[in-house]
Scaffold this motif. Structure first.
Motif: not given
Ligand code: URA
Length: 315
Positions: A147-151, A154, A160-161, A187, A273
């Protein structure tokens, strides 16, 4: 809700007057905003009144979201162009060199984890009290999702995710006949990209990582691929695809999704995504991702039942 939208409007106006022309909003935030505006429109007899009073700021943010998921294009100047905002540092030291010890996968992964969580650059970019995030999953996974990056969730949990997009990813994995623990999930980025500050205050939301940030973290992703040694990789969304295939290597995600590419000697499938589904709940959208995942299942020699082949065909 009306009060909340007006408060949001006031904040957006304040940012605008401070010179901020772009505000990154998380996928989940956009879904919530859309719902709020639609519901207010229903309850007040139309969004027109709201638009009049809020000077279209909120609807503009909401309607700016394309219907087919394309995360905001990578714009290195986006933050710097934000006038009064103090941009986060994008000048990073050279990318780290990872030397994995010999030993079993668990030993090698633990050494990598140790290096990542003690990396001074990762530590200085992660928000106070929040966590650096490395991938998670089975060391013998055939499939690695990227994936992209932690939010927000996360960086709290250090995994992650695990937010709304992650819960959907887990359902997608289950639809493939697997458990979340059967695959590996990583990520491109190990920290949540920091938002610029305005008047000393951090803005809410997520922004796509800068190219420099992604380049910095890439050795850590490559090391995870080396340790886990999956049969294949699945890039989720534009940013992950850009990170793996290179900036400027494609014009639109739609051009390269559903096709096999290669990264680090592994076959790489590119798809949308999971946030795409959060914003587009139609069977058509779900079917697009699902068709890509069927290709992944076939290449990973997983059984695909007739029932699975028919998922989301009712467009
Ligand atoms: N989106 C991502 O791309 N990665 C995460 O870890 C969470 C949301």
């Amino acid at each position: 809700m009306r009060l909340a939208l007006h408060a949001l409007h006031d904040e957006l106006r304040r940012l605008k007057s401070a010179g901020v022309s772009t505000v990154a909003v998380s996928e989940e935030g956009l879904v919530a905003l859309r719902r709020a505006v639609t519901s207010l429109a229903r309850n007040t007899g139309g969004a027109r009144e709201l638009r009049a009073t809020t000077n279209i700021l909120v609807p503009a943010v909401v309607s700016a979201v394309p219907t087919a998921y394309e995360p905001p294009p990578f714009r290195p100047a986006q933050v710097a162009a934000s006038g009064g905002a103090s941009a986060p540092a994008v000048t990073l030291p050279p990318a780290p060199v990872v030397t994995l010890p010999s030993g079993d996968k668990a030993t090698r992964w633990a050494a990598l984890h140790e290096q990542v969580v003690n990396d001074p650059t990762c530590r200085s970019n992660v928000r106070a009290g929040k966590k650096i995030v490395l991938g998670v999953g089975a060391f013998d996974a055939k499939i690695m999702f990227v994936g992209e990056a932690p939010g927000a969730e996360e960086e709290i949990q250090g995994e992650p995710f695990v937010g709304p997009a992650g819960q959907l990813l887990t359902k997608m994995i289950q639809a493939m006949g697997l458990k979340r623990g059967d695959v590996y999930i990583g990520n491109i980025m190990n920290w949540r990209p920091q938002m610029p500050k305005v008047d000393g205050r951090e803005q809410v939301g997520n922004r796509p990582p800068h190219e420099a940030e992604m380049r910095y973290c890439l050795p850590y992703l490559k090391a995870q691929i080396e340790v886990v040694n999956p049969d294949l990789l699945v890039a989720l969304g534009t940013t992950a695809a850009q990170g793996l295939l290179g900036f400027g290597s494609f014009a639109a995600l739609g051009d390269i999704r559903g096709k096999w590419h290669a990264f680090a000697g592994k076959p790489l499938m590119v798809t949308y995504h999971p946030s795409y589904i959060l914003r587009n709940q139609s069977n058509r959208s779900k079917r697009m991702i699902w068709e890509d995942l069927i290709k992944v299942m076939e290449r990973a020699a997983l059984p695909v039942s007739e029932k699975q082949r028919g998922f989301f065909l009712d467009r």
